[in-house]
Design a protein around this motif. Sequence first.
Motif, PDB file in Angstrom:
ATOM      1  N   GLY A 187     -17.463   2.242   5.849  1.00  0.00           N
ATOM      2  CA  GLY A 187     -17.394   0.815   6.065  1.00  0.00           C
ATOM      3  C   GLY A 187     -17.457   0.481   7.531  1.00  0.00           C
ATOM      4  N   VAL A 188     -17.394  -0.817   7.826  1.00  0.00           N
ATOM      5  CA  VAL A 188     -17.399  -1.276   9.197  1.00  0.00           C
ATOM      6  C   VAL A 188     -16.263  -0.643   9.960  1.00  0.00           C
ATOM      7  CG1 VAL A 188     -17.194  -3.293  10.677  1.00  0.00           C
ATOM      8  CG2 VAL A 188     -18.464  -3.452   8.557  1.00  0.00           C
ATOM      9  N   GLY A 189     -15.119  -0.523   9.334  1.00  0.00           N
ATOM     10  CA  GLY A 189     -13.968   0.038  10.004  1.00  0.00           C
ATOM     11  C   GLY A 189     -13.899   1.541   9.950  1.00  0.00           C
ATOM     12  N   GLY A 190     -14.871   2.203   9.460  1.00  0.00           N
ATOM     13  CA  GLY A 190     -14.907   3.663   9.489  1.00  0.00           C
ATOM     14  C   GLY A 190     -14.304   4.290   8.271  1.00  0.00           C
ATOM     15  N   GLY A 191     -14.830   3.998   7.123  1.00  0.00           N
ATOM     16  CA  GLY A 191     -14.241   4.470   5.889  1.00  0.00           C
ATOM     17  C   GLY A 191     -14.426   5.928   5.590  1.00  0.00           C
ATOM     18  N   GLY A 192     -15.630   6.353   5.226  1.00  0.00           N
ATOM     19  CA  GLY A 192     -15.829   7.648   4.598  1.00  0.00           C
ATOM     20  C   GLY A 192     -15.499   8.828   5.466  1.00  0.00           C
ATOM     21  N   GLY A 193     -15.485  10.005   4.884  1.00  0.00           N
ATOM     22  CA  GLY A 193     -15.185  11.215   5.612  1.00  0.00           C
ATOM     23  C   GLY A 193     -16.271  11.539   6.612  1.00  0.00           C
ATOM     24  N   GLY A 194     -15.871  11.961   7.818  1.00  0.00           N
ATOM     25  CA  GLY A 194     -16.815  12.225   8.884  1.00  0.00           C
ATOM     26  C   GLY A 194     -17.530  13.548   8.676  1.00  0.00           C
ATOM     27  N   SER A 195     -18.734  13.611   9.187  1.00  0.00           N
ATOM     28  CA  SER A 195     -19.473  14.853   9.173  1.00  0.00           C
ATOM     29  C   SER A 195     -19.485  15.401  10.579  1.00  0.00           C
ATOM     30  CB  SER A 195     -20.898  14.619   8.661  1.00  0.00           C
ATOM     31  OG  SER A 195     -21.570  13.692   9.467  1.00  0.00           O
ATOM     32  N   GLY A 198     -29.938  -5.571   8.663  1.00  0.00           N
ATOM     33  CA  GLY A 198     -30.153  -4.439   7.790  1.00  0.00           C
ATOM     34  C   GLY A 198     -30.346  -3.120   8.524  1.00  0.00           C
ATOM     35  N   TYR A 199     -30.885  -3.174   9.732  1.00  0.00           N
ATOM     36  CA  TYR A 199     -31.101  -1.944  10.489  1.00  0.00           C
ATOM     37  C   TYR A 199     -29.801  -1.161  10.637  1.00  0.00           C
ATOM     38  CZ  TYR A 199     -32.125   1.151  14.422  1.00  0.00           C
ATOM     39  OH  TYR A 199     -32.264   2.266  15.231  1.00  0.00           O
ATOM     40  N   PHE A 200     -28.720  -1.866  10.913  1.00  0.00           N
ATOM     41  CA  PHE A 200     -27.447  -1.200  11.176  1.00  0.00           C
ATOM     42  C   PHE A 200     -26.751  -0.782   9.884  1.00  0.00           C
ATOM     43  CE2 PHE A 200     -28.628  -3.919  14.673  1.00  0.00           C
ATOM     44  CZ  PHE A 200     -28.628  -3.005  15.711  1.00  0.00           C
ATOM     45  N   GLN A 217     -24.793   2.600   9.172  1.00  0.00           N
ATOM     46  CA  GLN A 217     -23.473   2.526   8.542  1.00  0.00           C
ATOM     47  C   GLN A 217     -23.419   3.425   7.305  1.00  0.00           C
ATOM     48  OE1 GLN A 217     -22.633  -1.083   6.453  1.00  0.00           O
ATOM     49  NE2 GLN A 217     -20.429  -0.979   6.804  1.00  0.00           N
ATOM     50  N   ALA A 218     -24.513   3.485   6.569  1.00  0.00           N
ATOM     51  CA  ALA A 218     -24.560   4.284   5.339  1.00  0.00           C
ATOM     52  C   ALA A 218     -24.408   5.777   5.614  1.00  0.00           C
ATOM     53  CB  ALA A 218     -25.869   4.023   4.594  1.00  0.00           C
ATOM     54  N   LEU A 219     -24.601   6.191   6.860  1.00  0.00           N
ATOM     55  CA  LEU A 219     -24.429   7.589   7.230  1.00  0.00           C
ATOM     56  C   LEU A 219     -22.975   7.906   7.582  1.00  0.00           C
ATOM     57  CD1 LEU A 219     -27.623   8.002   9.467  1.00  0.00           C
ATOM     58  CD2 LEU A 219     -27.316   8.676   7.073  1.00  0.00           C
TER      59      LEU A 219
END
Length: 291
Positions: free
Chosen positions: A45-53, A144-146, A150-152
């Motif tokens: 998410g915008v606030g940094g949701g998912g697990g980092g790679s 949409g570009y961002f 964000q999806a990554l």
Amino acid sequence: MHRRIGVAAGAAALLLTLAGCGGGGSSGSGGGTASGTGSPAAAGGVGGGGGGSGSGAAAGAAVWSKWGLKPLPPAPAAPADRPIKLSRTGPVPVFSRVPTTQRVVFITIDDGLVKDPRFVEMERELHVPITMFLMNDAIKDDYGYFRSLQALGYSIQNHTLHHPVMSRLGLAQQRNEICGDQKILTAEYGTAPYLFRPPYGAYDRATREAVRACGPAAIVYWTDTMEITGIRYQNGRLRPGDIILAHFRGPQQLKGERMTAMFANMVKRIEEQGFTVGRLDDYISRPGQAG
């Protein structure tokens, strides 16, 4: 250049002003030295949701070679006890680096002026973590570009509506800049930003009041600034936990180079000094978050 950008300033004025973004920040450009002359050959998410790679650990050597790079070392595991802990009460903290002994640095990219599709391709293949501080005047022609970045798993944070020198504005104007960007970013990207970066690094007491009122929980500075081929250091070289400032730029701002070339040069300078790149969100405990 410390100049406020109005809503109707136009594309030319926007290009001119953003060329100096970060120039006024004491952590971003003062007294540093530029190094390096090489040329490059899970949803969050915008606030940094998912697990980092970890710094493109999944990308093979051939993929890195495509971009003129050697693989970065895998990023260390995110600390269970996150070294930066944020709160919804008290003065808004300001930080320019992460307290860690790990040989890891953090890349932040500001504004959003140039939207190079090749950079999205590069990040999809290499997965080098970034944090984006986006300014609405720069991104409103293509939100949409961002979303693709964000999806990554890369978080989107607040950088004002129009990129003014915040310390030259009154409290009401500062709140309009921060709250306005907060509202748009939340609506477009689904999660409220929890970090704020003041344009040019300029802020005062009113800025901190406005940040608190609008929702972010910290002000983020930087220790090093990426130029076209080299990094300008505040302390002569990279240190563990450094935050690097870069910008979404293209040939007009980079003397003919593309965003991907600038980014590759930055990764080279990081790798040469024995560092890798971490995900900033993994080192910050947001308000109400355990750890």
